[in-house]
Structures are given as C-alpha cells and as structure tokens.
Write an enzyme that holds these catalytic residues in place. Structure first.
Site, PDB file in Angstrom:
ATOM      1  N   ASP A  85       6.320  13.679  -7.826  1.00  0.00           N
ATOM      2  CA  ASP A  85       5.222  12.734  -8.091  1.00  0.00           C
ATOM      3  C   ASP A  85       5.243  12.347  -9.572  1.00  0.00           C
ATOM      4  O   ASP A  85       5.420  13.204 -10.438  1.00  0.00           O
ATOM      5  CB  ASP A  85       3.887  13.417  -7.710  1.00  0.00           C
ATOM      6  N   ASN A 100      -3.730  12.627   2.172  1.00  0.00           N
ATOM      7  CA  ASN A 100      -4.898  11.746   2.152  1.00  0.00           C
ATOM      8  C   ASN A 100      -4.718  10.559   3.101  1.00  0.00           C
ATOM      9  O   ASN A 100      -3.632   9.979   3.177  1.00  0.00           O
ATOM     10  CB  ASN A 100      -5.123  11.211   0.734  1.00  0.00           C
ATOM     11  N   GLN A 116      -6.592   8.066  -0.619  1.00  0.00           N
ATOM     12  CA  GLN A 116      -5.236   7.513  -0.456  1.00  0.00           C
ATOM     13  C   GLN A 116      -5.095   6.263  -1.323  1.00  0.00           C
ATOM     14  O   GLN A 116      -5.959   5.376  -1.284  1.00  0.00           O
ATOM     15  CB  GLN A 116      -4.966   7.165   1.023  1.00  0.00           C
ATOM     16  N   HIS A 121       2.343  10.025   3.332  1.00  0.00           N
ATOM     17  CA  HIS A 121       3.047  10.989   2.481  1.00  0.00           C
ATOM     18  C   HIS A 121       2.263  12.289   2.440  1.00  0.00           C
ATOM     19  O   HIS A 121       1.048  12.294   2.621  1.00  0.00           O
ATOM     20  CB  HIS A 121       3.260  10.442   1.068  1.00  0.00           C
ATOM     21  N   HIS A 163       1.508  15.669   0.050  1.00  0.00           N
ATOM     22  CA  HIS A 163       1.627  16.248  -1.291  1.00  0.00           C
ATOM     23  C   HIS A 163       1.963  17.732  -1.194  1.00  0.00           C
ATOM     24  O   HIS A 163       1.292  18.477  -0.458  1.00  0.00           O
ATOM     25  CB  HIS A 163       0.295  16.139  -2.043  1.00  0.00           C
TER      26      HIS A 163
HETATM   27  P1  AMP Z   1      -2.325   9.307  -2.633  1.00  0.00           P
HETATM   28  O1  AMP Z   1      -3.471   9.217  -3.610  1.00  0.00           O
HETATM   29  O2  AMP Z   1      -2.466  10.457  -1.679  1.00  0.00           O
HETATM   30  O3  AMP Z   1      -2.067   8.000  -1.944  1.00  0.00           O
HETATM   31  O4  AMP Z   1      -1.073   9.684  -3.516  1.00  0.00           O
HETATM   32  C1  AMP Z   1      -0.256   8.764  -4.125  1.00  0.00           C
HETATM   33  C2  AMP Z   1       0.565   9.550  -5.105  1.00  0.00           C
HETATM   34  O5  AMP Z   1       1.732   8.815  -5.387  1.00  0.00           O
HETATM   35  C3  AMP Z   1      -0.116   9.820  -6.448  1.00  0.00           C
HETATM   36  O6  AMP Z   1      -0.135  11.222  -6.692  1.00  0.00           O
HETATM   37  C4  AMP Z   1       0.755   9.079  -7.458  1.00  0.00           C
HETATM   38  O7  AMP Z   1       0.880   9.787  -8.673  1.00  0.00           O
HETATM   39  C5  AMP Z   1       2.066   8.995  -6.735  1.00  0.00           C
HETATM   40  N1  AMP Z   1       2.915   7.857  -7.058  1.00  0.00           N
HETATM   41  C6  AMP Z   1       2.565   6.546  -7.087  1.00  0.00           C
HETATM   42  N2  AMP Z   1       3.640   5.777  -7.368  1.00  0.00           N
HETATM   43  C7  AMP Z   1       4.689   6.628  -7.494  1.00  0.00           C
HETATM   44  C8  AMP Z   1       6.078   6.449  -7.783  1.00  0.00           C
HETATM   45  N3  AMP Z   1       6.592   5.234  -8.000  1.00  0.00           N
HETATM   46  N4  AMP Z   1       6.863   7.542  -7.839  1.00  0.00           N
HETATM   47  C9  AMP Z   1       6.349   8.775  -7.622  1.00  0.00           C
HETATM   48  N5  AMP Z   1       5.052   9.011  -7.344  1.00  0.00           N
HETATM   49  C10 AMP Z   1       4.237   7.950  -7.296  1.00  0.00           C
END
Ligand code: AMP
Ligand code: ZN
Length: 137
Positions: free
Chosen positions: A31, A87, A94, A100, A102
């Site tokens: 992440d 999420n 989300q 995805h 975590h």
């Molecule tokens: P969510 O809030 O569960 O949708 O999580 C999205 C996650 O994706 C967050 O923890 C972000 O830090 C991560 N994220 C967003 N864009 C990228 C990216 N390009 N590469 C890696 N992680 C990302």
C-alpha cells in the site's frame, strides 16, 4: 479489466507497484499509504467492486491467500500482530472501488488505532437485530 480503474491497471502490471506476490488470478502489492510497515493489498486481477460483486468462490480464495501471506509476512517482518481489513462502500471507508483486502502487520507501539467505538445495545435490541438478519438467511 476497467479502463477507469487504477487497481485493474496495477493488477495487470500496467502501472508499476511493489509486488510481493503474483499468480494468474491475484497480485499482492504494498500500500502506498501504509498503516504500518509492510501494509499490503490483495488485488484480484478481475474487476469486482466489492464483496457484494465478488463470487463466493473467489472470496474464499482471497481469504486462503490472506492466510498464507500473513504467515509469510509475519516471518519476514517479525510483526507482533496482524489486522485483515476489507472495506465495502464509501460509508465503510472504501476509497478504491475494486475489491481488495488489506493485510496490515502490527507492531507493539506502532501508534495505529484500527478500531470502532463499541455500542451498548440492550438484549432486546440485539435480539431484534438478530431476527432481522435471520429472516434473510
Ligand atoms: P480502501 O480505503 O479500503 O478503499 O483502501 C484503498 C487503499 O489503497 C488505501 O490504503 C490507499 O493507501 C491505497 N492505494 C491507493 N492508490 C494506491 C496505489 N496506486 N498503489 C498502492 N496503494 C494505493
Ligand atoms: Zn478494477
């Protein structure tokens, strides 16, 4: 694969990422905004928005992979604990609408707080809620 989905592009390798595991169906990446060192995301290579769209079998596969990754990551990072977070929907936090999971290694005194404020329902309220859910099962 959706042209407007960043996780589709990352999963397909079109956008570079720190990939820690890959097979035909999944890519696991670090992440970019980690809650703690080693925070990773399991990305299915097929696009599903959330847990409501992902097929049951795939959801099972994701959790099997999460278990295997957690074991390897704990050995590699020597973390003290592990959160698995997933999420669904804006209201649930989300922000990227490609399913995805975590994988968050936790360390003593890492200063993170992945938690909720506990409610205090009465037994009657709990029963009422359980009845509503049981009615759908
Ligand atoms: P969510 O809030 O569960 O949708 O999580 C999205 C996650 O994706 C967050 O923890 C972000 O830090 C991560 N994220 C967003 N864009 C990228 C990216 N390009 N590469 C890696 N992680 C990302
Ligand atoms: Zn996608």
């Amino acid at each position: 694969m959706r042209d407007d989905c960043i996780f589709c592009k990352i999963a397909a390798g079109e956008i570079p990422s720190q990939t820690i595991y890959e097979d035909d169906s999944y890519r696991v990446i670090l992440d970019l905004g980690p809650a703690a060192k080693g925070h990773a995301l399991i990305l299915p290579k097929e696009h599903y928005a959330d847990i409501f769209e992902i097929p049951e079998e795939k959801a099972g596969e994701v959790f099997r992979l999460a278990k295997n990754m957690a074991v390897k990551m704990k050995a590699a990072l020597k973390c003290d604990g592990f959160n698995i977070v997933q999420n669904n929907g804006k209201v649930a936090g989300q922000t990227v609408f490609h399913f995805h999971m975590h994988l968050i290694p936790r360390y003593t005194d890492d200063g993170q707080d992945i938690n909720w404020k506990p409610g205090e329902p009465t037994q009657e309220e709990l029963k009422e809620t359980a009845d509503i859910i049981r009615g759908e099962i």
